[in-house]
Design a protein around this motif. Structure first.
Motif, short mmCIF file in Angstrom:
data_model
loop_
_atom_site.label_atom_id
_atom_site.label_comp_id
_atom_site.label_asym_id
_atom_site.label_seq_id
_atom_site.Cartn_x
_atom_site.Cartn_y
_atom_site.Cartn_z
N PRO A 144 1.21 -1.51 -0.14
CA PRO A 144 0.04 0.10 0.33
C PRO A 144 1.17 1.31 0.27
O PRO A 144 2.48 1.20 0.55
CB PRO A 144 -1.21 -0.40 1.06
CG PRO A 144 0.06 -1.05 2.44
CD PRO A 144 0.94 -1.46 1.63
N SER A 145 0.71 2.57 -0.12
CA SER A 145 1.42 3.89 0.31
C SER A 145 1.60 4.01 1.40
O SER A 145 0.94 2.93 2.38
CB SER A 145 0.72 4.85 -0.39
OG SER A 145 -1.09 4.92 0.07
N ALA A 146 3.03 4.36 1.39
CA ALA A 146 3.83 4.08 3.23
C ALA A 146 3.24 5.35 3.93
O ALA A 146 4.11 5.71 4.30
CB ALA A 146 5.32 3.84 2.48
N ASN A 147 2.18 5.04 4.55
CA ASN A 147 1.27 6.25 4.87
C ASN A 147 1.25 5.57 6.64
O ASN A 147 0.30 4.38 6.41
CB ASN A 147 1.30 7.31 4.38
CG ASN A 147 -0.55 6.32 3.99
OD1 ASN A 147 -0.41 5.82 2.73
ND2 ASN A 147 -1.43 6.63 4.80
N ALA A 148 0.98 6.38 7.10
CA ALA A 148 0.06 5.48 8.12
C ALA A 148 -1.64 5.79 7.75
O ALA A 148 -1.84 6.89 7.12
CB ALA A 148 0.27 6.31 9.61
N ILE A 152 -2.23 11.57 4.31
CA ILE A 152 -1.55 10.97 2.85
C ILE A 152 -0.79 10.83 2.25
O ILE A 152 0.67 10.50 2.79
CB ILE A 152 -2.05 12.80 1.77
CG1 ILE A 152 -0.83 13.73 2.72
CG2 ILE A 152 -3.01 13.19 2.63
CD1 ILE A 152 -0.59 14.87 2.03
N SER A 153 -0.48 10.05 0.84
CA SER A 153 0.32 9.31 0.36
C SER A 153 1.97 10.44 0.67
O SER A 153 1.78 11.33 0.16
CB SER A 153 0.03 8.95 -0.72
OG SER A 153 -0.98 7.66 -0.53
N PRO A 154 3.17 9.20 0.54
CA PRO A 154 4.15 10.30 0.67
C PRO A 154 4.68 9.89 -0.92
O PRO A 154 4.73 9.13 -1.71
CB PRO A 154 4.80 9.38 1.95
CG PRO A 154 4.36 7.51 1.35
CD PRO A 154 2.84 7.80 1.38
N LEU A 181 0.85 10.67 -7.03
CA LEU A 181 -0.48 10.15 -7.52
C LEU A 181 -1.03 8.64 -7.54
O LEU A 181 -0.15 8.45 -8.33
CB LEU A 181 -1.23 10.93 -9.10
CG LEU A 181 -2.89 11.20 -8.46
CD1 LEU A 181 -2.92 11.79 -7.14
CD2 LEU A 181 -2.49 11.77 -10.15
N GLU A 182 -1.34 8.08 -6.39
CA GLU A 182 -1.20 7.10 -6.94
C GLU A 182 -2.10 6.26 -8.21
O GLU A 182 -2.62 7.26 -8.36
CB GLU A 182 -2.35 6.35 -5.42
CG GLU A 182 -2.04 6.44 -4.24
CD GLU A 182 -2.95 7.99 -4.22
OE1 GLU A 182 -2.86 8.82 -4.48
OE2 GLU A 182 -2.72 8.21 -2.82
N SER A 183 -1.78 4.94 -8.20
CA SER A 183 -1.94 4.25 -9.65
C SER A 183 -4.00 4.28 -9.70
O SER A 183 -4.31 4.48 -8.72
CB SER A 183 -1.49 2.71 -10.07
OG SER A 183 -2.20 2.07 -8.69
MG MG Z 1 -3.12 4.67 0.14
#
Ligand code: MG
Ligand code: TXA
Length: 310
Positions: A144-148, A152-154, A181-183
């Motif tokens: 997943p995106s590497a955020n808590a 927001i996505s890092p 921006l996420e895929s």
């Molecule tokens: Mg995410």
């Protein structure tokens, strides 16, 4: 939450990638740059490794994760591609497109990755560091995106450190993400595709058909709720005659999520145990009490949804 650990930020060169791959082989999650956003990657074939992603993120629930593979050929070993899916993959991979496809039986993917769904989200990333990590680790990587949770996505290593510092061992620093921006996520459907998340690829060149929900469907929502076909009772101390009991800790049950009360192990086994309970020759399912701390919150969220009347 577990005790803080030291988080190292290292250059995403060959040495860094080799260290990250070694950590992945031990079941740890590591942060890695991709062309979209930084991902928190772990071995997708290991339920315990995937559980550590959720633990590091402090996710209140288990959303299904995207699995990253090095090539279309590797993707074909995991999911079923129809003509639409093949055409999209050939056109946009490697790149910022995620395809949600039927999961093949015996694909070897941990059930926690798909949150028990019959489908899987797959992406072939273009970023050379993520490709290098895939080659070195030799396993598909759930990321997943590497955020808590809830952040927001890092798009750079400092963002990851601010969000997950003290919770993961390593961040590969590959500079700023090119797309940021996420895929784009699509599910292949009859006659076209359903757009599940808009992203960097806006013109897919195929017909977008409305889903049951009428259009864009928030990923991780409706479609992803695994619910067993039998009634489920929570916080059970013992099983009634017609119940299959999923145990935890001191409650052994018919099968245990974790006899030692280990929440990482319990998360890793959750969907497999639910599937097993559904197939068992009893009318109902009962589940022992799971403590609400750490990963327990996500486990309980999923169990409450599974138990909700419908
Ligand atoms: Mg995410
Ligand atoms: O660009 C990206 O996609 C980044 C990089 C790291 O690849 N990853 C990313 O992952 O954004 P994440 O977990 O933050 O978002 C994945 C989304 C979730 O909202 C999840 O619900 C959806 O994908 N998803 C995963 N598997 C799914 C499935 N089988 N059906 C529907 N949605 C799915």
């Amino acid at each position: 939450m577990e005790a803080p650990i030291a988080t190292e930020i290292v250059p995403a060169d060959a040495v860094g990638i080799a260290r990250a791959a070694a950590l992945i082989r031990t079941g740890a999650p590591v942060a890695v740059p991709t062309e979209t956003v930084y991902g928190l990657a772990a071995d997708a074939t290991s339920g315990a490794a995937v559980a550590r992603i959720y633990a590091a993120q402090g996710r209140p629930r288990f959303n299904p994760l995207i699995v990253h593979v090095p090539s279309l050929e590797a993707a074909r070993a995991i999911a079923r591609f129809n003509a639409h899916a093949s055409a999209l993959a050939e056109r946009f991979w490697p790149g910022p497109l995620t395809l949600v496809l039927p999961l093949l039986p015996n694909a070897g993917i941990a059930s926690l990755v798909t949150a028990g769904l019959p489908t899987i989200a797959l992406r072939v990333p273009a970023h050379p560091v993520m490709q290098g990590l895939l080659a070195s680790a030799g396993v598909p990587l759930a990321a997943p995106s590497a955020n808590a949770s809830g952040r927001i996505s890092p798009t750079n290593a400092a963002h990851v450190a601010a969000s997950l510092g003290g919770r993961i061992p390593l961040i590969l620093d590959g500079g700023a993400s090119e797309r940021g921006l996420e895929s784009t996520i699509v599910a292949v459907a009859a006659g076209g595709v359903r757009l599940l998340r808009p992203g960097p690829i806006s013109d897919l060149g195929v017909r977008i058909v409305a889903g049951e929900t009428g259009g864009i469907e928030a990923p991780g929502q409706l479609a992803s709720h695994y619910a067993p076909a039998k009634p489920l009772r929570l916080e059970a101390l013992a099983a009634a005659a017609d119940e299959w009991l999923i145990g935890f800790g001191a409650v052994p049950g018919d099968a245990s999520l974790s006899a030692t009360g280990d929440l990482v192990e319990a998360a890793a086994r959750l969907f497999a145990r639910l599937h097993e309970a559904e197939a068992a020759p009893r009318k109902r399912i009962a589940v022992a009490t799971i403590p609400q701390q750490g990963l327990g919150a996500a486990i309980n969220d999923r169990l409450r949804r599974a138990a909700a009347p419908r």
